[in-house]
Scaffold this active site. Structure first.
Site, PDB file in Angstrom:
ATOM      1  N   CYS A   1      -0.775 -12.296 -45.924  1.00 29.48           N
ATOM      2  CA  CYS A   1       0.280 -12.592 -46.886  1.00 29.48           C
ATOM      3  C   CYS A   1       1.606 -12.191 -46.265  1.00 29.48           C
ATOM      4  O   CYS A   1       1.653 -11.502 -45.256  1.00 29.48           O
ATOM      5  CB  CYS A   1       0.067 -11.807 -48.186  1.00 29.48           C
ATOM      6  SG  CYS A   1      -1.455 -12.212 -49.054  1.00 29.48           S
TER       7      CYS A   1
ATOM      8  N   TYR B   1      -1.606 -15.089 -32.972  1.00 35.55           N
ATOM      9  CA  TYR B   1      -1.601 -16.265 -33.856  1.00 35.55           C
ATOM     10  C   TYR B   1      -0.699 -16.152 -35.076  1.00 35.55           C
ATOM     11  O   TYR B   1       0.033 -17.076 -35.400  1.00 35.55           O
ATOM     12  CB  TYR B   1      -3.043 -16.536 -34.298  1.00 35.55           C
ATOM     13  CG  TYR B   1      -3.208 -17.630 -35.325  1.00 35.55           C
ATOM     14  CD1 TYR B   1      -2.728 -18.914 -35.102  1.00 35.55           C
ATOM     15  CD2 TYR B   1      -3.866 -17.383 -36.539  1.00 35.55           C
ATOM     16  CE1 TYR B   1      -2.881 -19.919 -36.044  1.00 35.55           C
ATOM     17  CE2 TYR B   1      -4.030 -18.382 -37.487  1.00 35.55           C
ATOM     18  CZ  TYR B   1      -3.547 -19.648 -37.232  1.00 35.55           C
ATOM     19  OH  TYR B   1      -3.699 -20.637 -38.166  1.00 35.55           O
TER      20      TYR B   1
ATOM     21  N   GLY C   1       1.287 -17.514 -45.781  1.00 35.21           N
ATOM     22  CA  GLY C   1       0.557 -17.795 -47.010  1.00 35.21           C
ATOM     23  C   GLY C   1       1.132 -18.992 -47.724  1.00 35.21           C
ATOM     24  O   GLY C   1       2.349 -19.067 -47.922  1.00 35.21           O
TER      25      GLY C   1
ATOM     26  N   ASN D   1       0.366  -6.843 -48.727  1.00 35.88           N
ATOM     27  CA  ASN D   1      -0.253  -7.593 -47.643  1.00 35.88           C
ATOM     28  C   ASN D   1      -1.361  -6.737 -47.065  1.00 35.88           C
ATOM     29  O   ASN D   1      -1.120  -5.610 -46.623  1.00 35.88           O
ATOM     30  CB  ASN D   1       0.784  -7.918 -46.555  1.00 35.88           C
ATOM     31  CG  ASN D   1       0.144  -8.542 -45.328  1.00 35.88           C
ATOM     32  OD1 ASN D   1      -0.903  -9.164 -45.406  1.00 35.88           O
ATOM     33  ND2 ASN D   1       0.785  -8.367 -44.182  1.00 35.88           N
ATOM     34  N   GLY D   2      -2.580  -7.248 -47.057  1.00 35.73           N
ATOM     35  CA  GLY D   2      -3.692  -6.498 -46.504  1.00 35.73           C
ATOM     36  C   GLY D   2      -4.901  -6.529 -47.405  1.00 35.73           C
ATOM     37  O   GLY D   2      -5.020  -7.377 -48.293  1.00 35.73           O
TER      38      GLY D   2
END
Length: 486
Positions: A16, A258, A43, A118-119
């Site tokens: 995210c 990436y 996201g 995020n996570g």
């Protein structure tokens, strides 16, 4: 019934993106909107913004891209204030539903609170069940709501004190930004698996998952938030403190490979330049006689240019990407479903025809998309297709905020390199070694999480099938041989 299919299904899924700003006198909602645009690659399922005016917090969120959720600019009329938080989401924990979209807005006896996360918490389910036994009622299925309940039940009135009491109970990867009516708080987990950086604007400060968001809103990069560090921003400025003595750098290696945008900087390293070094090392480890080098758009282009430079070959635009297709589309039949990759990517026949092509990609997860892309190159007249991957084989699932397949679906866990090459139809295949990857990143080896390549998990995870801790053992698949892990 129509099925919604991801047309690039052989990639790691982004986590995210989080953004926060404290800048009285600025249009914080629109700045957050632009910041989320810069983080859109992290996201695409939902987006949201919440704003504090110093007394209350208001928010808007919805399913879809940032431009889709906020296409009606009148939404910004009610989002006026001195601070804001924003979020773009891909669901790794919790279903892709509007109720799980963030920011999560909470009103408790401590007042208003907005959270973006995020996570992934590896003990999120355990904490949720414990909280439910204590009387907590959950509306969503995300880890973020677990954090909110821990704060609300901490007994502390100040959010910073509540966090200090609650955070030791969390186990996993998390970058969090929290907003009360008066302040903005940003923090990273003790391992620093998920990124978070601090920037400065003319009127205040910004927090974001990536530095590319600072460039978009005209902020100046200050520094990365350290693992186990909490930064509080209010009218007095920035106050940093540690909420744990643990400080173990384990940044997700896939951020460089990436996830992050090429123009972002992590640990003081530009992502594009790191990817070029990955490509050069890849070419050194796996040389091949060929005519041209091309990359699979977009994340592999930097590595492909590095491969071309090291091999002394022309770097060519072998594929054209259709940038006007979303990540998903409606496909009524299997026949149409098979067109998915061709709708997204199209080989340039005049470039690849009759050529020995080195095709560079950042990873292979299941092998399905690689097979289709190689087939497209051959149909366009490529004489040979040599595949080079700028990361090691993905052999283990991630439990820290990236959506990966089970180990039984990961081609790197089921086949050796020669078998994978045959399966995807490549004339040759070479993966970057883990040693080469870490040396190319030019940071301490202990500074990264490489669990998806090595099976070595920096934070203990219990296998949901066997109940055993996932500890790397070459002879049993990691947890007693179940080969599933989730």
């Amino acid at each position: 019934m129509f099925n919604e299919i991801d047309i690039m299904d052989d990639k790691m899924r982004e986590e995210c993106g989080v953004f926060g700003i404290y800048a009285p006198g600025s249009n914080v909602a629109q700045l957050t909107y632009y910041g989320l645009y810069a983080l859109q690659h992290r996201g695409q399922e939902s987006a949201g913004i919440a704003v504090s005016n110093g007394k209350i917090i208001r928010g808007e969120k919805g399913m879809g891209l940032v431009s889709e959720v906020f296409h009606d600019t009148s939404k910004f009329d009610r989002l006026q204030g001195q601070a804001a938080v924003g979020h773009v989401r891909y669901s790794t924990s919790g279903s892709s539903l509007l109720v799980n979209a963030q920011p999560l807005l909470v009103r408790s006896r401590n007042g208003f609170l907005a959270i973006v996360h995020n996570g992934n918490l590896v003990n999120g389910r355990e904490l949720r069940l414990e909280l439910e036994d204590e009387g907590s009622i959950f509306q969503a299925t995300t880890d973020s709501e677990v954090v909110a309940h821990l704060i609300a039940r901490s007994g502390e009135k100040d959010v910073v004190d509540a966090l200090k009491k609650s955070l030791p109970r969390l186990r996993g990867a998390y970058s969090l930004i929290l907003m009360t009516p008066e302040k903005l708080v940003g923090l990273r987990d003790p391992h620093g698996i998920r990124p978070l950086s601090l920037g400065k604007t003319a009127n205040g400060y910004v927090l974001a998952s990536e530095t590319c968001a600072f460039d978009t809103v005209g902020a100046e990069f200050v520094r990365d938030i350290e693992p186990g560090e909490m930064v509080v921003i209010d009218k007095e400025g920035v106050h940093a403190q540690r909420y744990t003595e643990n400080k173990i750098h384990s940044l997700c290696a896939f951020e460089f490979i990436y996830f992050a945008r090429p123009d972002s900087n992590l640990h003081g390293r530009n992502v594009h330049m790191v990817r070029k070094r990955l490509g050069r090392r890849l070419a050194e480890e796996h040389p091949v006689e060929a005519d041209i080098v091309t990359g699979v758009p977009d994340s592999s282009l930097s590595a492909a240019s590095g491969v071309a430079e090291q091999m002394g070959l022309p770097y060519e635009l072998g594929f054209v990407k259709n940038r006007y297709i979303g990540r998903t589309f409606i496909q009524p039949t299997q026949e149409i479903r098979d067109l998915g990759v061709r709708l997204k990517l199209n080989p340039v026949r005049q470039i690849v025809e009759g050529k020995r092509v080195v095709m560079v990609d950042d990873s292979i997860v299941r092998g399905t998309t690689s097979t289709r892309i190689i087939e497209m190159l051959r149909n366009a007249g490529a004489k040979e297709v040599h595949v080079r991957i700028s990361s090691p084989p993905v052999t283990s699932s991630c439990f820290y905020g990236i959506d990966t397949s089970t180990s039984g679906e990961l081609i790197g866990a089921q086949m050796n390199v020669d078998e994978i090459a045959k399966y995807i139809g490549a004339d040759s295949l070479g993966f970057l070694s883990e040693e080469g990857m870490l040396e190319s990143m030019n940071l301490p080896v202990e500074g990264f999480c490489t669990a998806c390549f090595s099976g070595r998990y920096p934070i203990e995870v219990a296998c949901k099938k066997s109940g055993k801790l996932l500890e790397y053992e070459e002879d049993d698949g990691g947890c007693g041989g179940c080969g599933v892990h989730i």
